[in-house]
Every structure is written in structure tokens, then in C-alpha cells.
Design an enzyme around this catalytic site. Structure first.
Site, PDB file in Angstrom:
ATOM      1  N   SER A1014       0.839  -1.201   0.000  1.00 12.83           N
ATOM      2  CA  SER A1014       0.000   0.000   0.000  1.00 12.83           C
ATOM      3  C   SER A1014       0.876   1.254   0.000  1.00 12.83           C
ATOM      4  O   SER A1014       1.741   1.400  -0.864  1.00 12.83           O
ATOM      5  CB  SER A1014      -0.953  -0.044   1.202  1.00 12.83           C
ATOM      6  OG  SER A1014      -1.943   0.941   1.089  1.00 12.83           O
ATOM      7  N   ASP A1134      -5.495  -4.007  -3.079  1.00 11.92           N
ATOM      8  CA  ASP A1134      -4.545  -3.616  -2.039  1.00 11.92           C
ATOM      9  C   ASP A1134      -3.953  -4.853  -1.370  1.00 11.92           C
ATOM     10  O   ASP A1134      -4.673  -5.762  -0.961  1.00 11.92           O
ATOM     11  CB  ASP A1134      -5.261  -2.752  -1.001  1.00 11.92           C
ATOM     12  CG  ASP A1134      -4.289  -2.005  -0.111  1.00 11.92           C
ATOM     13  OD1 ASP A1134      -3.272  -2.589   0.279  1.00 11.92           O
ATOM     14  OD2 ASP A1134      -4.547  -0.821   0.195  1.00 11.92           O
TER      15      ASP A1134
END
Length: 1375
Positions: A1014, A1134
Site C-alpha cells: 500500500s 490492495d
């Protein structure tokens, strides 16, 4: 196939139609011409009465029919061929589709080609003035079309390549019998005698003359207890069993000997050579079936040594090396045995008190005595630290070196481990050319010493004493001698000398010469130093490299050894007056395996390693006396294990064992390299891992009695210690404490596998990453590295010197090239006749150094072939600023079956641009295990003559290498000491990563690998590209500022079917930061993590488009749509959903230490209990009523979020509890995920936190421990236990597996309560006599009162080790 077929048919038919119509038109045209022709028309009418034949019409019909037949046949042939083509089944893998944007790109390129062709034709054609306005309009339209259809060239992608067969497959042929013209018995004998070192052809033929064939029936004994132990037995066919008898008459099989293997004890061979032969005591060997055995009497070696006395030292040395590296390695390092390996009570020489000599004195030598300088004290090299090139003395282990006193003005040369320029081949011309010279190298004696000893021109400075004494250390005292002995206490030496003292020392020198059987006592002149150590002084520490012989004169030396998995020392034995200590390490050149400590005041003579080898050079038989004293200290248990534990060799390409074979032993790698490969059910072979020096192989299968799980083959010639299953069972019965050690070894392996298998996803999905780098990182634990240039422009000499300089900071490093080899071993060293001698010498260098660098020649010479054969890893070095090319030497390399792993290293100038086109470098080569970019100093590319270059790097080597340089990073990668930085996800809280990075730089911690998830993937990519926290901060602040914009997200809103935003605005923001950078073009190795929702798996990205995979790793569900993977079209989200802090992945990529920074949000765990049902109205009332008690119940969105992060939370707990991870979490809980506007504030929080943490690291030497070589540290140091407990792997299960012992039919009695370490006399004690009541100190009256308690403690230790014999002496289980 159908579309081309139809096109071909249409083309054929239309062509026929054109031909027919064309022919008709021609006919009409001919008729028309005939009619209009002036002459022919009238002539035709005149002769019209006579009919003309219709030949042209018939001919046309025939031609047409023929064409039709041919066309029909072609059509039929095509149809039949089409029907016969087998339809290939669709692959099981993902089906790739032709995406719309690819179609647009295809047709766009097609249009651009047409446009460019039209433009060129328009520009080249000359036009008239009237058509110029029209052409301008056309050109304007074409320019507009170009702008509209402007398509950038797509960057190349890395081609996935499978490892070549030579990497994954072992040779099918086993052994050399089928390919050799020699008889099998000669080959078997050569294989087993080779264990004793390489014998020249005349020596080996002399040995073969003594071979005797012996045929055995099933059940016949080769030898029994009581028979002489003086032969080497080699099995030619059949099967032998090595047995140990029990008290009930039953025998326990400890080893099965198959054809090609041998039954022998090197200690027994040593006894025969030294003249102390004794019969077998307990070991017997019998034929399990009809067998043929070759017997080689040990007397044959004596005959050989008579003709070739220099070989004696070499063979005895090899026996000592095996004793230390094989027997002690297996029994101590892996099974945890310590004092069980030594005999505690032998009878040394009785020196003091002696009849007719005063008890207060101790022998001294000569009439002059003076304090020696630092030149007399050998600097002891500390592990992990290179020796001081200035020759200054290094402090002892405790900072208190022992005080030596020179008895005469010495003239022997100085011994020191040299840190010299590898390119300096001066002084090496007198290299090893004989067996003694090989022994000299094996003992790790400085080459300069050898040169001076043999009369070379290079002479080391002599040890010249001076009148100024050194500073008095705490562990030694000034020698004071006075006539009142009470004034001197326990220090009998002082400045006063007398004739009586001199005569006493002469007597001690004679005793030493008698013990060592020195014919000429003058050999000891100038080679003996007298030392006195106070109580508590450490004489030598375990692990020291440069050791000496210590001959105890007065007092005693306690010998201690560090216990495995415990920070405790155990006393092995006590060296009394008249004993030698340190012979094993001096003979083998290996590090010292114990610590010498003066428990009370002690006086001893010291002979340095170099002086001892000079004595051996003058009288080779001295080695027999030294070796016999070592063998006398070995316990009978060690002699039994010397029979059972094998020292085996595997040639490159041969399989050690194959998948599915029966597990009957465990292996320990001594030197060389092995590769483990598993074959899946589909037949595909995968690389599991590689094993180097010191690794344990096959222990799980052997202890659990499961078939071999993988195939293990040798990458290069490899030596191993083989511990049979029966031997392990015998040790477990005899010493039950070994079971605890085996449980520890087995649990480490099993828990690692369980951690991989018991994740939320299957192991094949890539989610479970093994925690040990040795299992997954092939480029770990390397011992030899070959360096191969791409082209002649690569500065090979400067590159290898830079790399060696960086490696010297980690451990002793040796650089070899063809010039050095010829200088040290002679001009014919690379000839085929010197094959075995060169291999043995190179193996010695590998043992003596942490890593050996092999610099290849510019062409495929014999030395280049040798380099590739010896290499664990091959570095292919190219220039990054040149066009990607494939060198000629590499092309030759592609045609050979090279098993070593290859890594591409690209060099860049310090002031040059960043890396580009790395993918092209990789794509034009076969499979490479990795690549690295190095920013090189200017001196690397400077053009200097060899002399100037040598002078330059002499100055460079005088300084310590910069730990932040790229060459130091390469050195850490090659030695397995990589430091990885892993950044977790957490939105705007990730801005604190940069502050911690800044503090990390200020603390001096280097970073070799970067990874993240991320926002961590974003910051990590910036740092991997910039390698500067300041520049990373600047670029990240600009991006964070763009994230605070309101207009762009509003314009990016869409109908929320998949997500709230289209993702276009976010894509542009990421693309503006990274442009079209590829992951392969980053300075630092980089990876990030995404969640593949198509395959429900974790994806680790190490190559490809940087901005796309960073964007994919930052894709929050509901806000942004999943990113389509450019490689296979899978949807990526993600990575924080599955692994928010991927420290385990960094570990699997070879990181020794992982610095993991966590900035994720922490969920509330103190939730309210509301019962079995829940009313939303009740929750609404509780929230609206200000006087009601607040309840903590998650809403639907939070529940979904917690479900998504379940796997991530579990993985985080695993990382926190791991021993390799340094977990950091800045105090950023007060910031929210989208607080990008508070960038500077969050940055400051991370910076202040990092300064506090790393400041503590600096004070606690944590950073130094990170940079310490993993192999120089104590590998047996206790580590933090893994808090994970798996229900299927409890302690009881492991204990049951490891403790399982054979049925009682093979029970073996231990004899005495403490085994053979009892009062049962060994053969050496029998020779010495039964007198055990000697005084330990030699002079009770001369001992100080302060040592009385220590003497009592010492006696109590010895009393604890004694036991009364429970059975007659004949039943003592010794060998």
C-alpha cells in the site's frame, strides 16, 4: 487455420476468373485486330470456301479442364490435411485474451505506418505550383492525425524463463564404473584412499600392490573384538554391517556398508602409524550377505612413508582434519555432546617435583631473560574482524593478553595473517609444490613465513626484543625471583637467575624433546617462549584462528567448551604438568574448539604454529608424537563414532539421493554446494533451495523415517559427513540428552514447514513463504564466486579488488586469478595431471577463507573452466551505460551445462544517469537468478597501468570499506547478510516512513532490499529509486499535496457499480511520480504485495511497470477499481488485505535482518457484549441518548473491513514474533488514513521516533550485530522461541518421533554409569600405569594458599566424573 484456408480458396478462384476473363478479352482483342487488319481480313474471305480446323477452341477447353482438375485436387488436399491436423488441447493455465486496448494499439500502429509511408512519398515527390495548396492541406491533416494517433512505444516486459535442465536435474549415470577403463576394485580403493589426501600415481600404485581380496559368506565376520585393527576394508560387492555388542550378547547394527564404501577408523590408522597399535575392543563387522571385500593393510602406508617422508605430515594432518571437521562437528555442533568426547584421566609426564631439584623452582632456559615486545606475541585474529595490516598486537579475548618472556633472542620470523593485495604476487613464487607445502597451506601459515623458511628472498622482520616492557596486563604479572620463596608466592620466576634454574630448564627442554621425540634438541632453540599466567587468565579462546602449542610446566590449564544452546561453559579436562594442549588446532589449521583458562597461577612453554611447522619440516616424524597425544585424549566413544561416521565426496552433477528413496542417514556439508529439487505430480521440477558449508541435510526424513521428499544433487564437487540412522539410535540410547537437541533441530524444520502450509491459502498460492532464507534464497551461504565479464571494456581487475575490499569487512577473502595460481603453484598448475592437487589446494583456501573470488580469463581457458566448476554463483558483470549485449564468453557458457546460479551485475558511473533497459539485458540471457545495479566510484573506471592500479588499491585496502557503498551491498548479498527494509500500509500515516528512513540514514544503517504494501510500496519505490531520504521526502510531499485536492476526485466520480471513482485521477498522480519506470531499473532490489482477487492469492511483484503495481498495491476496495495485471489480466487489489507488513517475503529473498515499520490502524478489541441478538433500534437509542452508557458494537462496514484484514492480522503476529525481524511502530494512531495534509507533522513524528530507537540501537551494539557475518556469530546461540503453537506439532509429538529407538533386540549396554569415561583403564592408561595419585600442581608447598579452594573444586570436578567399574574391564565399551 480456417481463416487462412478460406482466404487461399478465394484467392485461387478469383485468380482463375481473372485469367479466364483476361484470356477472353485477349481473344476478342485478337479477333478485333484480325478484322481491322488490312491484309488478313480480305485473305480470309477469299479462302472462306475451304474450312479452317477448330484446334484453338479444343485446346482452350482442355486447358480449362486441366486447371479445374488441379484446383479441385488442391482443395481436396487442403481439406484432408485440415482434417488430419490434431487439435491441441487447451492449456490448463489462464487463457489470455486479446484486450481492446491491444487492438487499438495494433490498428493504431498500422495506420501510423501508412501515414509515414504517405508522408515520405509526398515529401519526396516534386509537385507543381498549382498543387501546393492541396498538398499543404494534406500535410496539415496528416499532422493532425499523427497527434491524434500518437502512440508511445511500449516498454518491453521481462520474459519468464524456466531454469535450464542442468540446474534442476541430476546426472542419470551413477558412479564412474561404466565410463572408466579402470577395474572396479581400483576405483573403489582410489575413492576411499582419497580420504587420506591425494597420492601421486607412484604412491597409489605402491598402495595397490598390498591389496588383498577377501570373500565372505553370509554371517561371516570381517573382524571381531580382540582382533588387530590395522586394515582398511572396502566393499566391492555385497553388504556389511558394523555392529556394537551388548551385555546380553546381542549386537546393534550402527551402520550398513554398501559397495564402494569402506570400514575403517582413522584413529586406528593413526595408532598403527605412530606405533601404538591395539586390538579391537567392541566394534565388529560381519557380512549381511555374500560379499567380496578388499583389504588394505595399514602397514602399506608405512612403506610409502619410508620412501616419501613428506607425505607423512600430509596424511596425519588429513586424519586430524577429519577428526575435527567430521567427528567433532557432528557430535558437538549438532548433537550437543561436550565432555563425552574426551578422556578425562590420562597419565602425563611427571615433571615437578623431581628428585634432587628444589620444589620452589621451575625450569628456565638460558642465562638471559627479557620481556618480549609486541613482535613476539602473535596477533590473534578476532572472528568477523580482519587482522590489523599494521602488525599491531590485538588484545586478547578479554583484553588481557598473556605476558610472554623471551628466553633467548629469537630469530624465527613473525607469524601473522596477512591482509595483502591479491594482485601482489611477489613473494608467492615459492608456493606449495610438495606434500609438506600442502600441509603448510592447510595449517594456514603465512606465505611469507614459508618463503623465509625455505630461503626465499622475502624475509619477514625478525622478532627483536627491546628493553622497554609493555604495559602490564591484569592477567599476567612481573616475574620476581628471590631467595625467599614466600616472597614470590606462586611466581617462581624473577630477575635473578642462577645456574640451578638454568639446569632445571634444560631438564624441562629434554622432557619436551622426549615427549615430541625430537632427535635434535637444538630444534627447540629460539622457538620456545616461557609464559606465566595469573589465576583467571584466558590463554586462548574458543574460535581463535592463530593458536600455539602449550606445554604445561607448573600449575594446570583448564579446558572449557561452550555448550550448545546454552551460554555456559563445561570443563572438558584439566591439562596437568607434562601435557601438551592445542595440537589439534595447530595441525589442522581449523579454529580452536575450546577455551584455555588458567584457573590458578600457571607456567607453561609456548611454541607458535609457525615454529612447530619449522620443526616438522626439519623432522617430519614429530607430527606423529603430536597426533598421538591428540588421540590419547579422545574417549573410547569417539573411537566408536570414528568407525560409524563417514566422510564422503559427491562429484558435480551426481545425486546424493533421489526423491522417494529410503531415508537412512543425515548429511552435513563440509564444503561444496548441494541443490534440492522437488518434482510435482504434473512432472514439473521446482527449485527448493541450496545448501552450503555447515548445513544439515535430510534430518527431517531421517528422524521421521519418511521417504526422501526431494532430490538433492551436487552443484559442484562436495564433501559431506554422513551420520547413519543406526549410529544416531546408538547415541540416543547412550546419551539421552541428545534427544533434546534433536527435538530442537527437528522442530525448527517442521515448524518452518507448518508455517508455510497452515496459512489461510494453500502453499502453492504463494501465500506461505518459508521463514528461512536457506530454504528459498539460492544465493545464500555462498563460499565461492566466479566473476565473468560481458566484454573487454569491463574493468575486471578494479572490480574484483573493490569487491574484495568490501568483503574483507565481513570476513577473510581471497582473490584468485590465473596469474596468482601460476605464481603460487607453478606454471603447470592448470595442467590436467595436476587436477587433484589443484582441487585439494582450492578446497583448503575455501576452508581458510569466508569467501573465495575466482576471476575468469577473457576467453574460455582451462582456468575459466575451473572457475565455473568451482563456483557457487557466477557474477556476469556488464556496463550499464552500454548497449545490452551478450558476450562471447557468455555464448560459450550457454552451450555448457553450468549448474551454478547466475546473477547479472551492471556497473554505472557515479555521476551518470540511473539504470535503464535492464529488461533487455535480462531477456537476451538464459535464466538468471537475479540482477544488481552498482554505482561505482570514479577510480574503478580510471585507466591506470597495473603498477599504478596496485599502488592505488594498496591505499584503498588500508581503509575500512564504506558500509553504504554499493560494493558493500553486493558483499552483504553474497555472504547472506542482507538488511531489508519493509514498509507497511496505513494511508497518510505512511508519511512517517520517511521520517524513520531519515533517522535510519543518520544512524548509519545500510539498506540492501526494500519492500512494502500500500503506501509502504509507494514510499519504498521512491527510496529504491532515489536512495536518499531527503529526495524521497521532497517527492512524497508533492504527491501528498496533490492528494489533498478536492476537484480531481469530484471529477473522477462515477456510477458506483465496482467503485466510487474511475481511478483515472489516482493513476495520473502515481504516473506523474514514477513515469514509465520499470521495477528492474531501480537502484535497490524492490518488491511489493498485492491481492489477486481473480486467483484468491497473494502476488509478489519484483518486475514490471512500477507505477501500475504501486497503484495496484494501493487500491482500496470500494474506492478504486481493481487494476488489471498487464501480464495476465488478473484483477489486483490492495496487498494490505492479505499481508500488510511483508517481512516474511523479505526474509525469503535472502535478508538476514528485516527492519519492519508498521503504520496500520489498530482495531478496537474491547467490544461490548450484547447477548444472542441485537436490535438496531436499541443501538440507535444508545447513540442518541447522551445519558445512556456507550456501547461498542461494530457496524456493517467495520465488520466487512475486519473480515478483509483477518489474514493480515495473523500474518502481522507471525512477523512480530519472528527472530529475524526488528519491529517498529511509530506513535501515529492519532492520524487518520486520509490526513495527507498533515504530511510534515506525521514526518516529524516518525523522525523523532526513529532517532530515539536507533540511538538505543547504537548504544546497545544492535547495528554492529546486524552487520556481523551470520557465519562468524555463534550459530548455536539461543534465539527467541516462536510463539505460534500448531496443534499437530506439540512437544510430545516431536519427542515421540525423535526418541523412537530400535527394539530391545539391538540393545547396547553403556557399561559404566558415565560410559567409558570411567576408571576403566584405556589402552593409554594401561601403558602409563595405575598410579593416579599424583599431585596436580606438582608442588603443593609452592602453591599459594589462595588456590586451595580452587584445588578442592578441581578435585571435586574430577571426582564427579569418576565412577566405579560395574563390570570387568574387558566389557568396557571402547573401540
Amino acid at each position: 487455420m480456417e481463416a487462412p484456408l478460406q482466404t487461399g480458396m478465394m484467392g485461387t478462384s478469383s485468380h482463375g476468373l481473372a485469367t479466364n476473363s483476361s484470356g477472353a478479352k485477349v481473344a476478342e482483342r485478337d479477333g478485333f485486330q484480325d478484322v481491322l487488319a488490312p491484309g488478313e481480313g480480305s485473305a480470309g474471305r477469299i479462302c472462306g470456301a475451304q474450312p479452317v480446323p477448330f484446334v484453338p477452341q479444343v485446346l482452350g477447353v482442355m486447358i480449362g479442364a486441366g486447371v479445374a482438375v488441379v484446383v479441385t485436387a488442391v482443395l481436396i488436399l487442403l481439406v484432408v490435411r485440415r482434417l488430419r491436423v490434431p487439435k491441441t488441447p487447451a492449456p490448463d493455465g489462464p487463457r489470455y485474451r486479446f484486450r481492446k486496448r491491444d487492438k487499438v494499439l495494433f490498428y493504431g500502429r498500422k495506420i501510423m505506418r501508412k501515414v509515414s509511408q504517405s508522408t515520405s512519398s509526398l515529401v519526396d515527390t516534386s509537385v507543381s505550383a498549382t498543387s501546393r495548396p492541396r498538398m499543404r492541406k494534406k500535410l496539415k491533416m496528416l499532422n493532425i492525425a499523427k497527434k491524434i494517433l500518437r502512440i508511445q512505444k511500449e516498454t518491453p516486459t521481462l520474459q519468464r524463463k524456466e531454469p535450464p535442465p542442468a540446474v534442476l536435474e541430476a546426472d542419470l549415470t551413477e558412479g564412474d564404473l561404466a565410463n572408466s577403463h579402470l577395474p572396479s576394485e581400483v576405483l573403489y580403493m582410489l575413492k576411499n584412499v582419497r580420504v587420506l589426501g591425494h597420492f601421486e600415481k607412484p604412491l597409489f600404485l605402491e598402495l595397490c600392490r598390498h591389496m588383498v581380496f577377501q570373500r565372505l559368506g553370509q554371517g561371516d565376520y570381517v573382524f571381531r573384538p580382540g582382533q588387530p585393527d590395522a586394515s582398511i576394508y572396502v566393499v566391492q560387492d555385497g553388504l556389511l554391517e558394523l555392529c556394537l555388542p551388548g551385555p546380553d550378547g546381542k549386537e546393534c547394527v550402527v551402520k550398513e556398508v554398501v559397495p564402494g564404501d569402506s570400514v575403517n577408523s582413522l584413529l586406528s590408522i593413526l595408532d598403527v602409524i605412530t606405533g601404538h597399535q591395539h586390538p579391537q575392543r567392541t566394534v565388529s563387522a560381519r557380512a549381511a550377505r555374500d560379499s567380496t571385500v578388499l583389504r588394505l593393510p595399514v602397514e602399506a602406508f608405512s612403506a610409502v612413508f619410508t620412501k616419501y617422508p613428506e607425505s607423512l605430515v600430509r596424511v596425519v594432518q588429513i586424519i586430524m582434519v577429519r577428526l575435527q571437521r567430521v567427528t567433532f562437528l557432528a557430535l558437538h555442533n549438532y548433537l550437543g555432546l561436550t565432555n563425552e568426547l574426551f578422556s578425562h584421566e590420562i597419565q602425563p609426564l611427571r615433571l615437578f617435583p623431581s628428585p634432587g631439584l628444589p620444589t620452589r623452582t621451575s625450569p628456565v632456559r638460558g642465562s638471559k631473560r627479557m620481556v618480549s615486545t609486541s613482535a613476539t606475541d602473535e596477533p590473534r585474529e578476532t572472528p568477523g574482524r580482519p587482522p590489523d595490516p599494521t602488525g599491531a598486537p590485538l588484545p586478547g579475548p578479554t583484553g588481557d593478553p598473556v605476558k610472554p618472556t623471551s628466553l633467548e633472542t629469537p630469530s624465527a620470523p613473525l607469524l601473522s595473517r596477512c591482509v595483502s593485495m591479491p594482485g601482489d604476487i611477489s613473494g608467492l613464487q615459492g608456493g606449495p609444490r610438495s606434500d609438506f607445502d600442502m600441509a603448510y597451506e592447510r595449517g594456514r601459515i603465512s606465505v611469507s613465513l614459508q618463503e623465509e623458511a625455505s630461503g626465499g628472498s622475502l624475509a619477514a622482520p625478525a622478532r627483536t626484543p627491546t628493553q622497554e616492557p609493555r604495559e602490564q596486563p591484569a592477567g599476567a604479572c612481573e616475574y620476581s625471583y628471590c631467595e625467599d620463596e614466600s616472597a614470590t608466592g606462586g611466581c617462581p620466576f624473577g630477575p635473578y637467575q642462577g645456574r640451578q634454574t638454568s639446569s632445571i630448564f634444560e631438564a624441562a627442554k629434554q622432557e619436551l624433546a622426549k615427549l615430541m621425540r625430537i632427535e635434535d634438541p637444538s630444534l627447540l632453540n629460539s622457538r620456545v617462549l616461557l609464559h606465566h599466567a595469573k589465576a583467571g587468565t584466558i590463554i586462548a579462546r574458543q574460535g581463535d584462528q592463530d593458536v600455539s602449542l602449550h606445554f604445561v610446566l607448573w600449575g594446570c590449564l583448564h579446558v572449557y567448551q561452550r555448550m550448545i544452546d546454552k551460554a555456559e561453559d563445561v570443563c572438558l579436562f584439566v591439562a596437568q604438568p607434562g601435557e601438551l594442549v592445542g595440537q589439534l588446532a595447530v595441525l589442522t589449521g581449523e579454529p580452536l574448539i575450546f577455551t584455555l583458562r588458567a584457573q590458578r597461577d600457571c607456567t607453561f612453554l609456548r611454541i607458535s604454529k609457525s615454529d612447530f611447522y619449522e620443526i616438522m619440516r626439519a623432522q617430519p616424524s614429530v607430527v606423529l608424537s603430536a597426533a598421538h597425544t591428540v588421540a590419547a585424549r579422545m574417549s573410547p566413544f569417539v573411537r566408536q563414532m570414528d568407525f560409524a561416521i563417514d566422510w564422503t565426496a559427491v562429484e558435480a552433477g551426481r545425486a546424493l539421493y533421489r526423491q522417494g528413496d529410503r531415508s537412512d542417514c543425515t548429511y552435513i556439508v563440509l564444503n561444496g554446494r548441494l541443490r534440492s529439487v522437488i518434482q510435482r505430480g504434473s512432472g514439473k521440477k521446482e527449485l527448493v533451495g541450496e545448501y552450503g558449508r555447515g548445513d544439515l541435510i535430510g534430518v527431517v526424513e531421517a528422524l521421521t523415517r519418511q521417504p526422501r521428499a526431494t532430490t538433492v544433487h551436487a552443484v559442484r564437487d562436495t564433501e559431506l559427513a554422513k551420520l547413519p540412522e543406526g549410529t544416531l539410535g546408538h547415541i540416543k540410547r547412550r546419551y539421552p540428552q541428545v534427544v533434546t537437541r534433536l527435538i530442537h533441530l527437528l522442530s525448527q524444520k517442521i515448524l518452518g514447514n507448518l508455517q508455510q502450509l497452515q496459512g489461510p491459502f494453500p502453499a502453492g498460492s504463494g501465500l506461505g513463504v518459508p521463514p528461512h532464507s536457506e530454504l528459498t534464497n539460492p544465493a545464500s551461504n555462498l563460499a565461492t564466486v566466479a566473476i565473468l565479464p560481458v566484454c573487454a571494456e569491463v574493468p575486471m581487475v578494479a572490480f574484483t579488488l573493490e569487491l574484495q575490499h568490501a568483503l574483507q569487512a565481513i570476513g577473510p577473502t581471497l582473490l584468485l586469478n590465473s596469474d596468482i595460481i601460476r605464481a603460487r603453484l607453478g606454471a603447470s598448475a592448470l595442467d590436467s595431471i595436476q587436477e587433484f592437487r589443484l582441487s585439494g589446494w582450492l578446497a583448503q583456501q575455501e576452508d581458510a577463507h569466508r569467501i573465495v573470488l575466482y576471476q575468469t580469463d577473457a576467453s574460455l581457458t582451462p582456468w575459466t573452466v575451473r572457475c565455473l566448476r568451482q563456483a557457487d554463483c557466477i557474477l556476469i558483470v556488464g556496463l550499464g551505460d552500454q548497449e545490452p549485449t551478450l558476450g562471447q564468453l557468455e555464448q560459450m557458457l550457454e552451450n555448457t551445462a553450468v549448474r551454478a546460479l547466475k546473477q547479472l551485475v551492471l556497473l554505472h558511473r557515479e555521476e551518470g544517469a540511473g539504470p535503464t533497459r535492464t529488461v533487455e539485458w535480462l531477456n537476451m540471457r538464459s535464466w538468471c537468478s537475479g540482477h544488481l545495479h552498482l554505482r561505482c566510484p570514479r577510480r574503478l573506471f580510471s585507466r591506470r597501468s597495473p603498477a599504478k592500479l596496485h599502488e592505488l588499491y594498496e591505499k584503498v585496502f588500508s581503509r575500512r570499506a564504506d558500509r553504504h557503498s554499493d560494493f558493500s551491498r553486493l558483499a552483504r548479498v553474497l555472504t547472506g547478510n542482507t538488511i531489508a527494509l519493509v514498509l507497511g500500509g496505513g494511508g497518510a500515516r505512511g508519511c512517517s516512513h520517511i521520517g524513520v528512513l531519515k533517522a535510519l540514514e543518520e544512524a548509519g544503517v545500510p539498506v540492501d532490499l526494500v519492500g512494502g504494501t500500500s503506501i509502504g510500496s509507494f514510499i519504498g519505490a521512491l527510496y529504491a529509486e532515489e536512495r536518499s531520504a531527503s529526495r524521497t521526502k521532497q517527492r512524497a510531499r508533492e504527491w501528498a499535496k496533490s492528494m489533498t485536492s478536492v476537484l480531481e476526485p469530484v471529477l473522477d466520480l462515477t456510477y458506483p457499480v465496482t467503485s466510487m471513482f474511475t481511478g483515472s485521477a489516482f493513476n495520473r498522480s502515481i504516473h506523474r511520480v514514477f513515469q514509465d519506470k520499470q521495477i528492474e531499473d531501480l537502484w535497490l532490489p524492490y518488491f511489493n504485495v498485492t491481492t489477486d482477487i481473480t486467483a484468491s492469492a497473494m502476488r509478489v511483484h519484483k518486475d514490471g511497470s512500477l507505477w501500475r503495481y504501486v497503484r495496484a498495491s494501493m487500491t482500496l476496495s470500494g474506492y478504486l477499481p481493481p487494476l488489471c495485471d498487464p501480464k495476465d489480466g488478473h484483477l489486483l487489489m490492495d496487498g494490505g488485505y492479505i499481508n500488510n507488513l511483508p517481512a516474511d517475503i523479505a526474509r525469503s529473498m535472502g535478508a538476514k535482518t528485516v527492519i519492519a515499520i508498521d503504520v496500520g490502524s489498530q482495531d478496537e478489541t474491547d467490544l461490548s457484549t450484547y447477548g444472542d441478538s441485537l436490535s438496531g433500534w436499541w443501538l440507535l437509542w444508545k447513540r442518541l441518548n447522551p445519558w445512556a452508557d456507550k456501547v461498542k458494537v461494530p457496524d456493517m462496514a467495520e465488520i466487512q473491513s475486519r473480515l478483509a484484514y483477518v489474514s493480515c492480522v495473523r500474518q502481522l503476529e507471525v512477523v512480530k514474533s519472528s527472530s529475524y525481524c526488528e519491529y517498529l511502530r511509530p506513535p501515529i494512531d492519532c492520524f487518520k488514513t486520509m490526513d495527507f495534509g498533515k504530511f510534515d507533522q506525521i514526518y516529524d513524528v516518525g523522525y523523532q521516533y526513529g532517532k530515539a530507537v536507533f540511538g538505543g540501537w547504537s548504544r546497545g551494539n544492535v547495528i554492529e550485530k546486524m552487520l556481523t557475518d551470520r557465519r562468524s556469530t555463534d550459530l548455536n546461540e539461543s534465539r527467541r522461541a516462536d510463539v505460534l503453537a500448531f496443534p499437530s506439532s506439540g512437544f510430545t509429538d516431536l519427542a515421540e518421533i525423535v526418541s523412537r529407538i530400535e527394539p530391545p533386540t539391538s540393545y547396547v549396554s553403556d557399561g559404566c554409569a558415565d560410559g567409558e569415561e570411567s576408571d576403566c583403564l584405556t589402552e593409554y592408561e594401561e601403558d602409563a600405569g595405575p598410579d593416579c595419585s599424583r599431585d596436580e600442581g606438582g608442588s603443593p608447598e609452592g602453591a599459594s594458599p589462595s588456590t586451595a579452594s580452587e584445588m578442592e573444586e578441581e578435585k571435586s570436578i574430577l571426582r564427579q566424573r569418576r565412577c566405579l567399574p560395574q563390570e570387568p574391564p574387558g566389557s568396557a565399551t571402547d573401540a
